[in-house]
Design a protein around this motif. Structure first.
Motif, PDB file in Angstrom:
ATOM      1  N   ILE A 193       0.653  -1.173   0.063  1.00  0.00           N
ATOM      2  CA  ILE A 193       0.102   0.081  -0.070  1.00  0.00           C
ATOM      3  C   ILE A 193       0.756   1.234  -0.088  1.00  0.00           C
ATOM      4  CG2 ILE A 193      -1.720   1.239   1.359  1.00  0.00           C
ATOM      5  CD1 ILE A 193      -2.818  -1.173   2.180  1.00  0.00           C
ATOM      6  N   ILE A 194       1.957   1.115   0.872  1.00  0.00           N
ATOM      7  CA  ILE A 194       2.741   2.476   0.852  1.00  0.00           C
ATOM      8  C   ILE A 194       3.573   2.514  -0.288  1.00  0.00           C
ATOM      9  CG2 ILE A 194       4.759   3.216   2.108  1.00  0.00           C
ATOM     10  CD1 ILE A 194       3.640   2.115   4.768  1.00  0.00           C
ATOM     11  N   LEU A 195       3.984   1.527  -1.153  1.00  0.00           N
ATOM     12  CA  LEU A 195       4.979   1.682  -2.143  1.00  0.00           C
ATOM     13  C   LEU A 195       4.114   2.165  -3.360  1.00  0.00           C
ATOM     14  CD1 LEU A 195       6.933  -1.489  -2.002  1.00  0.00           C
ATOM     15  CD2 LEU A 195       7.851   0.606  -1.698  1.00  0.00           C
ATOM     16  N   ILE A 196       2.939   1.748  -3.468  1.00  0.00           N
ATOM     17  CA  ILE A 196       2.197   2.134  -4.693  1.00  0.00           C
ATOM     18  C   ILE A 196       1.158   3.328  -4.348  1.00  0.00           C
ATOM     19  CG2 ILE A 196       1.816  -0.388  -5.419  1.00  0.00           C
ATOM     20  CD1 ILE A 196      -1.287  -0.280  -4.452  1.00  0.00           C
ATOM     21  N   SER A 197       1.148   3.710  -3.297  1.00  0.00           N
ATOM     22  CA  SER A 197       0.498   4.950  -2.731  1.00  0.00           C
ATOM     23  C   SER A 197       0.943   6.229  -3.766  1.00  0.00           C
ATOM     24  CB  SER A 197       0.420   5.251  -1.496  1.00  0.00           C
ATOM     25  OG  SER A 197       2.040   5.582  -1.055  1.00  0.00           O
ATOM     26  N   PRO A 198       1.904   6.723  -4.147  1.00  0.00           N
ATOM     27  CA  PRO A 198       2.325   7.773  -4.890  1.00  0.00           C
ATOM     28  C   PRO A 198       1.832   7.821  -6.207  1.00  0.00           C
ATOM     29  CG  PRO A 198       4.290   6.766  -3.694  1.00  0.00           C
ATOM     30  CD  PRO A 198       3.200   5.816  -3.322  1.00  0.00           C
ATOM     31  N   ILE A 199       1.497   6.368  -6.672  1.00  0.00           N
ATOM     32  CA  ILE A 199       1.042   6.111  -8.149  1.00  0.00           C
ATOM     33  C   ILE A 199      -0.462   6.649  -8.230  1.00  0.00           C
ATOM     34  CG2 ILE A 199       0.731   4.669 -10.080  1.00  0.00           C
ATOM     35  CD1 ILE A 199       3.046   3.294  -9.230  1.00  0.00           C
ATOM     36  N   LEU A 200      -1.211   5.918  -7.020  1.00  0.00           N
ATOM     37  CA  LEU A 200      -2.625   6.228  -6.802  1.00  0.00           C
ATOM     38  C   LEU A 200      -2.851   7.493  -6.643  1.00  0.00           C
ATOM     39  CD1 LEU A 200      -3.170   2.903  -4.718  1.00  0.00           C
ATOM     40  CD2 LEU A 200      -3.714   3.314  -7.176  1.00  0.00           C
ATOM     41  N   ILE A 201      -1.955   8.186  -5.859  1.00  0.00           N
ATOM     42  CA  ILE A 201      -2.136   9.711  -5.299  1.00  0.00           C
ATOM     43  C   ILE A 201      -2.303  10.412  -6.652  1.00  0.00           C
ATOM     44  CG2 ILE A 201      -1.447  11.725  -4.156  1.00  0.00           C
ATOM     45  CD1 ILE A 201      -0.799   9.630  -1.845  1.00  0.00           C
ATOM     46  N   ILE A 202      -0.995  10.300  -7.493  1.00  0.00           N
ATOM     47  CA  ILE A 202      -1.031  11.013  -8.663  1.00  0.00           C
ATOM     48  C   ILE A 202      -2.062  10.574  -9.661  1.00  0.00           C
ATOM     49  CG2 ILE A 202       0.307  11.206 -10.673  1.00  0.00           C
ATOM     50  CD1 ILE A 202       2.809  10.764  -8.911  1.00  0.00           C
TER      51      ILE A 202
END
Length: 326
Positions: free
Chosen positions: A2-11
């Motif tokens: 969740i923490i690793l893919i969070s930047p992509i999801l947020i963008i």
């Protein structure tokens, strides 16, 4: 993960939020707004001064409310605990309404501080009544007490606003319209929210132990009163800041911790940051959906969260009854 893919999801969520609205905006225009901003370009102005602050506010508020709910559920071992159900958000709105009557020219910083006072007031009244009633601290009974107290505070606020003819001024907090967010208040709110998140992360390990039961926590040498005090301070900072920004948004603090707990387990060292990430994305997506419920008019985001949250709330009561979670 969740923490690793969070930047992509947020963008991705941020881009979608900026693109969709009453007026559609292309990706090329968004790129130009950041690389070659033109004050005379209406689309550029909409992106920088309206839609970008809007999605950032939605994400912050979603993170704040989700973390608040996670802390409350762990601290009280009550799977139904959340700021909207336990009277915390209604307390904030109540105090803000009174302040708008007494201090009509209050500053943004005063609004945030008074909102925090209201959060503490709402939580204190609910848990005070719960402790006075036999078995009043069980999940379902505490939820009922919180709902009753929250309704009373909300109704009193509406009555005061109507009597003193400030209904239009306070409607922002009751309708939670993110497109009306004040940028100055947003910037001032960030430090308070960050303080709340830092306290939440610092106490996360202790909340994990506390969630096992107070007797076990004491046996393990934990100073439960200090842990509860710090946890409550985090909830007050986070919820008070969220209400000062966008008003009452329900059920985020109820839904998201359960989703995060299902994904990462019951260790609050992972649960709190995961709740913040999922809550931020969830509320931003709800904001996007709210733009199309009654297009081209704005629908309060609280309507969307309620449509998701009420069935989830009833499901929890049906499945868990009056049990406390471990």
């Amino acid at each position: 993960m969740i923490i690793l893919i969070s930047p992509i999801l947020i963008i991705i969520t941020t881009i979608l939020s900026v693109i969709y609205g009453t007026k559609g905006i292309s990706l090329a225009t968004i790129w130009e707004a950041f690389t070659a901003y033109d004050e005379g370009n209406t689309d550029h102005a909409i992106i920088i001064t309206s839609r970008l602050p809007r999605v950032l506010t939605a994400m912050l508020v979603g993170a704040f409310l989700a973390v608040s709910g996670a802390i409350m559920q762990g601290m009280t071992r009550n799977y139904l605990a959340s700021p909207s159900i336990m009277g915390v958000t209604d307390g904030s709105a109540f105090v803000i309404t009174i302040c708008m009557i007494v201090l009509p020219n209050m500053t943004s910083i005063e609004m945030i501080l008074f909102s925090m006072v209201g959060s503490a007031l709402g939580a204190g009244i609910v848990y005070g009544f719960g402790s006075l009633i036999p078995k009043g601290l069980t999940p379902v009974r505490l939820a009922i007490i919180g709902t009753v107290i929250g309704t009373f505070l909300s109704s009193t606020s509406a009555a005061l606003a109507s009597y003193f003819q400030i209904s239009q001024d306070v409607s922002f907090w009751y309708n939670a319209k993110l497109h009306q967010v004040d940028v100055d208040t947003f910037l001032l709110a960030i430090p308070f929210g960050v303080i709340g998140l830092i306290i939440a992360l610092i106490t996360s390990g202790h909340i994990t132990i506390l969630s096992l039961g107070e007797e076990i926590a004491v046996t393990l040498g934990q100073k439960t009163k200090w842990v509860k005090a710090l946890a409550l301070l985090a909830v007050i900072c986070l919820t008070g800041t969220a209400v000062a920004l966008v008003g009452k948004v329900g059920f985020v603090g109820l839904i998201i911790p359960h989703i995060a707990r299902f994904l990462v387990g019951v260790d609050y060292r992972w649960l709190i940051p995961s709740s913040a990430i999922i809550g931020a994305i969830f509320l931003a997506v709800c904001d996007i959906i709210s733009r199309f419920v009654n297009h081209p008019f704005e629908t309060p985001i609280g309507v969307v969260t309620a449509l998701i949250g009420v069935p989830f709330f009833l499901y929890l009561i049906y499945k868990r009854g009056g049990e406390k979670h471990a």
